[in-house]
Design an enzyme around this catalytic site. Structure first.
Site, PDB file in Angstrom:
ATOM      1  N   GLU A   1       0.864  -1.191   0.000  1.00 34.19           N
ATOM      2  CA  GLU A   1       0.000   0.000   0.000  1.00 34.19           C
ATOM      3  C   GLU A   1       0.897   1.236   0.000  1.00 34.19           C
ATOM      4  O   GLU A   1       2.095   1.142   0.303  1.00 34.19           O
ATOM      5  CB  GLU A   1      -0.879  -0.002   1.251  1.00 34.19           C
ATOM      6  CG  GLU A   1      -1.818  -1.191   1.296  1.00 34.19           C
ATOM      7  CD  GLU A   1      -2.799  -1.138   2.466  1.00 34.19           C
ATOM      8  OE1 GLU A   1      -2.788  -0.136   3.235  1.00 34.19           O
ATOM      9  OE2 GLU A   1      -3.573  -2.100   2.601  1.00 34.19           O
ATOM     10  N   ARG A  40      35.642  -7.948 -29.783  1.00 35.50           N
ATOM     11  CA  ARG A  40      36.004  -6.533 -29.906  1.00 35.50           C
ATOM     12  C   ARG A  40      37.514  -6.364 -30.100  1.00 35.50           C
ATOM     13  O   ARG A  40      38.297  -6.666 -29.174  1.00 35.50           O
ATOM     14  CB  ARG A  40      35.538  -5.777 -28.647  1.00 35.50           C
ATOM     15  CG  ARG A  40      35.913  -4.309 -28.609  1.00 35.50           C
ATOM     16  CD  ARG A  40      35.256  -3.533 -29.716  1.00 35.50           C
ATOM     17  NE  ARG A  40      35.378  -2.109 -29.529  1.00 35.50           N
ATOM     18  CZ  ARG A  40      35.220  -1.241 -30.522  1.00 35.50           C
ATOM     19  NH1 ARG A  40      34.909  -1.655 -31.751  1.00 35.50           N
ATOM     20  NH2 ARG A  40      35.321   0.053 -30.284  1.00 35.50           N
ATOM     21  N   GLN A  78      44.145  -8.268 -19.067  1.00 37.46           N
ATOM     22  CA  GLN A  78      43.895  -8.878 -17.749  1.00 37.46           C
ATOM     23  C   GLN A  78      42.815  -8.155 -16.958  1.00 37.46           C
ATOM     24  O   GLN A  78      42.126  -8.772 -16.145  1.00 37.46           O
ATOM     25  CB  GLN A  78      45.197  -8.950 -16.951  1.00 37.46           C
ATOM     26  CG  GLN A  78      46.124 -10.025 -17.504  1.00 37.46           C
ATOM     27  CD  GLN A  78      47.325 -10.274 -16.623  1.00 37.46           C
ATOM     28  OE1 GLN A  78      47.668  -9.459 -15.777  1.00 37.46           O
ATOM     29  NE2 GLN A  78      47.978 -11.393 -16.822  1.00 37.46           N
ATOM     30  N   GLY A 116      30.754  -1.191 -23.497  1.00 34.82           N
ATOM     31  CA  GLY A 116      31.010   0.213 -23.822  1.00 34.82           C
ATOM     32  C   GLY A 116      29.728   0.927 -24.250  1.00 34.82           C
ATOM     33  O   GLY A 116      28.666   0.684 -23.661  1.00 34.82           O
ATOM     34  N   GLU A 118       9.386  -8.097  -3.128  1.00 34.02           N
ATOM     35  CA  GLU A 118       9.380  -9.292  -2.253  1.00 34.02           C
ATOM     36  C   GLU A 118      10.410  -9.175  -1.129  1.00 34.02           C
ATOM     37  O   GLU A 118      11.092 -10.125  -0.767  1.00 34.02           O
ATOM     38  CB  GLU A 118       9.579 -10.572  -3.083  1.00 34.02           C
ATOM     39  CG  GLU A 118       8.355 -10.846  -3.935  1.00 34.02           C
ATOM     40  CD  GLU A 118       8.384 -12.171  -4.655  1.00 34.02           C
ATOM     41  OE1 GLU A 118       8.813 -13.164  -4.057  1.00 34.02           O
ATOM     42  OE2 GLU A 118       7.958 -12.190  -5.813  1.00 34.02           O
TER      43      GLU A 118
HETATM   44  C1  LIG Z   1       8.533  -4.049 -10.047  1.00 31.04           C
HETATM   45  C2  LIG Z   1       7.788  -4.176  -8.765  1.00 31.04           C
HETATM   46  C3  LIG Z   1       6.754  -5.104  -8.673  1.00 31.04           C
HETATM   47  C4  LIG Z   1       6.008  -5.207  -7.499  1.00 31.04           C
HETATM   48  N1  LIG Z   1       4.946  -6.086  -7.450  1.00 31.04           N
HETATM   49  C5  LIG Z   1       4.189  -6.149  -6.335  1.00 31.04           C
HETATM   50  C6  LIG Z   1       3.028  -6.994  -6.283  1.00 31.04           C
HETATM   51  O1  LIG Z   1       2.700  -7.689  -7.256  1.00 31.04           O
HETATM   52  N2  LIG Z   1       2.283  -7.005  -5.151  1.00 31.04           N
HETATM   53  C7  LIG Z   1       2.608  -6.257  -4.061  1.00 31.04           C
HETATM   54  O2  LIG Z   1       1.903  -6.345  -3.074  1.00 31.04           O
HETATM   55  N3  LIG Z   1       3.689  -5.432  -4.071  1.00 31.04           N
HETATM   56  C8  LIG Z   1       4.479  -5.355  -5.178  1.00 31.04           C
HETATM   57  N4  LIG Z   1       5.571  -4.519  -5.218  1.00 31.04           N
HETATM   58  C9  LIG Z   1       5.860  -3.683  -4.072  1.00 31.04           C
HETATM   59  C10 LIG Z   1       7.112  -4.115  -3.319  1.00 31.04           C
HETATM   60  O3  LIG Z   1       6.892  -5.261  -2.591  1.00 31.04           O
HETATM   61  C11 LIG Z   1       7.534  -2.905  -2.455  1.00 31.04           C
HETATM   62  O4  LIG Z   1       8.029  -1.911  -3.354  1.00 31.04           O
HETATM   63  C12 LIG Z   1       8.596  -3.278  -1.435  1.00 31.04           C
HETATM   64  O5  LIG Z   1       8.050  -4.079  -0.418  1.00 31.04           O
HETATM   65  C13 LIG Z   1       9.212  -2.021  -0.815  1.00 31.04           C
HETATM   66  O6  LIG Z   1       8.212  -1.174  -0.337  1.00 31.04           O
HETATM   67  P1  LIG Z   1       8.218   0.389  -0.717  1.00 31.04           P
HETATM   68  O7  LIG Z   1       8.362   0.496  -2.194  1.00 31.04           O
HETATM   69  O8  LIG Z   1       7.030   1.009  -0.089  1.00 31.04           O
HETATM   70  O9  LIG Z   1       9.542   0.930  -0.102  1.00 31.04           O
HETATM   71  P2  LIG Z   1       9.763   1.314   1.457  1.00 31.04           P
HETATM   72  O10 LIG Z   1       9.091   0.340   2.345  1.00 31.04           O
HETATM   73  O11 LIG Z   1       9.460   2.761   1.594  1.00 31.04           O
HETATM   74  O12 LIG Z   1      11.314   1.070   1.576  1.00 31.04           O
HETATM   75  C14 LIG Z   1      12.263   1.935   0.932  1.00 31.04           C
HETATM   76  C15 LIG Z   1      13.645   1.399   1.156  1.00 31.04           C
HETATM   77  O13 LIG Z   1      13.937   1.411   2.526  1.00 31.04           O
HETATM   78  C16 LIG Z   1      14.917   0.440   2.804  1.00 31.04           C
HETATM   79  N5  LIG Z   1      14.507  -0.302   4.001  1.00 31.04           N
HETATM   80  C17 LIG Z   1      13.414  -1.057   4.179  1.00 31.04           C
HETATM   81  N6  LIG Z   1      13.377  -1.545   5.423  1.00 31.04           N
HETATM   82  C18 LIG Z   1      14.475  -1.063   6.061  1.00 31.04           C
HETATM   83  C19 LIG Z   1      15.002  -1.188   7.390  1.00 31.04           C
HETATM   84  N7  LIG Z   1      14.380  -1.913   8.317  1.00 31.04           N
HETATM   85  N8  LIG Z   1      16.154  -0.558   7.685  1.00 31.04           N
HETATM   86  C20 LIG Z   1      16.805   0.203   6.760  1.00 31.04           C
HETATM   87  N9  LIG Z   1      16.361   0.343   5.493  1.00 31.04           N
HETATM   88  C21 LIG Z   1      15.208  -0.269   5.153  1.00 31.04           C
HETATM   89  C22 LIG Z   1      15.060  -0.450   1.551  1.00 31.04           C
HETATM   90  O14 LIG Z   1      16.241  -0.101   0.844  1.00 31.04           O
HETATM   91  C23 LIG Z   1      13.851  -0.049   0.751  1.00 31.04           C
HETATM   92  O15 LIG Z   1      14.072  -0.204  -0.651  1.00 31.04           O
HETATM   93  C24 LIG Z   1       6.327  -4.391  -6.391  1.00 31.04           C
HETATM   94  C25 LIG Z   1       7.373  -3.463  -6.488  1.00 31.04           C
HETATM   95  C26 LIG Z   1       8.084  -3.345  -7.651  1.00 31.04           C
HETATM   96  C27 LIG Z   1       9.177  -2.322  -7.733  1.00 31.04           C
END
Ligand SMILES: Cc1cc2nc3c(=O)[nH]c(=O)nc-3n(C[C@H](O)[C@H](O)[C@H](O)COP(=O)(O)OP(=O)(O)OC[C@H]3O[C@@H](n4cnc5c(N)ncnc54)[C@H](O)[C@@H]3O)c2cc1C
Length: 368
Positions: A126, A255, A266, A327, A351
Site C-alpha cells: 500500500e 572486440r 587482464q 562500452g 518481495e
Molecule cells: C517491479 C515491482 C513489482 C512489485 N509487485 C508487487 C506486487 O505484485 N504485489 C505487491 O503487493 N507489491 C508489489 N511490489 C511492491 C514491493 O513489494 C515494495 O516496493 C517493497 O516491499 C518495498 O516497499 P516500498 O516500495 O514502499 O519501499 P519502502 O518500504 O518505503 O522502503 C524503501 C527502502 O527502505 C529500505 N529499508 C526497508 N526496510 C528497512 C530497514 N528496516 N532498515 C533500513 N532500510 C530499510 C530499503 O532499501 C527499501 O528499498 C512491487 C514493487 C516493484 C518495484
C-alpha cells in the site's frame, strides 16, 4: 561457461535436467514477440502460451517444486524478462489459494491460473505499507454472508490485466487474505516503471471479497507464499546475470582493440572471473534453498533470504560489468545488456528489499 552445468550438481534430479532442456528449446523458439512494446498484450499472450505449453503448472500448484520453478525462471529470464514475469505472477498471485483455499476456490481460480485461462495478482503493498507490511490500512468488514474491502493497494503487478486478485486487508481478527474479482475494483491508474510490466494502483470501495483461509491468518499466509517465491526471484536474477555474462564474454572476444581483443587484457579477465564466480555463488545459494525445501521439507526463511539477497545484488553487479565491457553499445536502447540493466533493478526491492532480507537472516541467526 556451460549454462546448464549446474544441473549436474547433487541438488538436482533427472527430471530437472529434462525440464530445463525442453524449456530452453521452447523459450528459444517461442519468445521473440516478448520483446515488443505493448506489455499488457504481450503478458496476456504469454500467460496463454505458457499455460498451453504446461509450464504454469510448475508455479500455480499446491506442491510447487522450488527447484523446477527456479530453473524455469532462470531460463525465461535469460530469454525475455516479461516471460519470467508472466510465468511467476501466475504462481505468486494464486499461491495463497494453493496454500489455504477451499476445494471450490482451487477449482475456480488455481486451476485456471495453471492453464492460463485466468490471470492472477497478489496485492499486499500500500502507499504507506511496503517493507512494513503490518502497517496496511485496507479494511475488511463482514457484509451479509460475505466480506467487503475498502482501501488502496499499490505496485500491483498484473494490475489492470488480472482476472482476480489475492488482497490482504485488516479484519477485526487481524490481517486476512481475500479473493477479489477484477470487476469489483478500480485498476485504471497504471504505473509506468523502468522495465515496463503491467502494474497498477488498486482502489477498493465496498469491494465484494471472499475470505481465503481463516480470518486473522493472512500475514502468515503471505509470508509462507513469499518463502516459496523468494527463492525463485534468485532464479530470475541468475537468468538475467547469465545472459549478461554471455553478452559480455562474446563482446570481449569479438572486440578488436589496441591490436588485440578486449578479452586479451587482464583487466577484462579479472572482471569475467568475478562475474562467473558471483553467478556460481548465486546458483549454489538458490538451489541449496530449493533442495532444503523440496527434499528436506524444511522451512527455508533464512536460506531463501540469503539466496534472494545475494543473487539479486550479484546480478546487478554482473550486469553493470557487462554494460561496462560492451562500452557505448551497453547503454544503447534495446541492446540486451541495456534491457537487463533496467530489468534487474526492481529485484533488489520487491518481495522484500535487500535490507529486509538482511534483517530476516540476522533475526533467524540470533534466534537460534
Ligand atoms: C517491479 C515491482 C513489482 C512489485 N509487485 C508487487 C506486487 O505484485 N504485489 C505487491 O503487493 N507489491 C508489489 N511490489 C511492491 C514491493 O513489494 C515494495 O516496493 C517493497 O516491499 C518495498 O516497499 P516500498 O516500495 O514502499 O519501499 P519502502 O518500504 O518505503 O522502503 C524503501 C527502502 O527502505 C529500505 N529499508 C526497508 N526496510 C528497512 C530497514 N528496516 N532498515 C533500513 N532500510 C530499510 C530499503 O532499501 C527499501 O528499498 C512491487 C514493487 C516493484 C518495484
Amino acid at each position: 561457461m556451460d549454462r546448464f552445468a549446474h544441473l549436474e550438481w547433487p541438488f538436482f534430479e533427472g527430471r530437472h535436467r529434462k525440464l530445463a532442456r525442453e524449456a530452453e528449446t521452447w523459450a528459444r523458439d517461442n519468445l521473440a514477440y516478448a520483446h515488443g512494446e505493448d506489455a499488457d498484450a504481450i503478458c496476456k499472450r504469454l500467460v496463454q502460451d505458457l499455460g498451453c505449453a504446461g509450464y504454469l503448472d510448475h508455479v500455480a500448484n499446491e506442491n510447487v517444486d522450488v527447484r523446477s520453478a527456479s530453473v524455469l525462471r532462470e531460463i525465461f529470464a535469460y530469454h525475455a524478462g516479461l516471460a519470467d514475469f508472466a510465468f511467476v505472477m501466475q504462481g505468486l498471485g494464486s499461491g495463497a489459494i494453493a496454500l489455504a483455499g477451499t476445494e471450490a476456490q482451487k477449482r475456480k481460480y488455481l486451476k485456471k491460473a495453471a492453464t492460463g485461462d485466468a490471470i492472477a495478482a497478489f496485492a499486499l503493498s500500500e502507499p504507506d505499507a511496503g517493507s512494513d507490511v503490518q502497517a496496511i490500512k485496507t479494511l475488511a468488514k463482514r457484509k451479509g454472508d460475505g466480506w467487503a474491502l475498502d482501501g488502496t493497494k499499490t505496485w500491483i503487478s498484473n494490475g489492470g490485466i488480472a482476472d482476480f486478485y489475492v488482497v490482504f486487508a485488516k479484519a477485526e481478527e487481524g490481517i486476512s487474505a481475500f479473493i477479489v474479482e477484477a470487476g469489483e475494483l478500480d485498476a485504471s491508474e497504471r504505473i509506468d516503471i523502468v522495465a515496463p510490466h503491467p502494474m497498477a494502483v488498486l482502489k477498493l470501495k465496498d469491494s465484494k471479497a471472499t475470505l481465503l483461509g481463516e480470518a486473522g491468518q493472512g500475514f502468515k499466509l503471505a509470508m509462507r507464499n513469499l518463502d516459496i517465491f523468494r527463492t525463485t526471484v534468485a532464479g530470475a536474477a541468475l537468468g538475467f546475470a547469465r545472459r549478461a555474462f554471455h553478452e559480455a564474454l562474446t563482446r570481449s572476444r569479438d572486440r578488436s582493440m589496441f591490436g588485440k581483443t578486449l578479452a586479451d587484457f587482464q583487466l577484462t579477465q579479472a572482471k569475467l572471473a568475478d562475474m562467473a564466480t558471483a553467478i556460481d555463488a548465486s546458483a549454489l545459494l538458490t538451489y541449496r534453498a530449493g533442495w532444503e525445501r523440496d527434499v528436506q521439507k524444511k522451512r527455508i526463511t533464512r536460506e531463501a533470504a540469503m539466496a534472494k539477497m545475494h543473487a539479486t545484488e550479484a546480478a546487478q553487479q554482473v550486469i553493470d560489468d557487462a554494460v561496462q565491457i560492451c562500452g557505448g553499445l551497453g547503454v544503447m536502447r534495446g541492446h540486451p545488456v541495456e534491457k537487463l540493466y533496467r530489468e534487474v533493478r526492481a529485484l533488489r526491492i520487491y518481495e522484500g528489499a535487500t535490507e529486509v532480507q538482511k534483517l530476516i537472516i540476522a533475526r533467524d541467526l540470533l534466534k537460534s
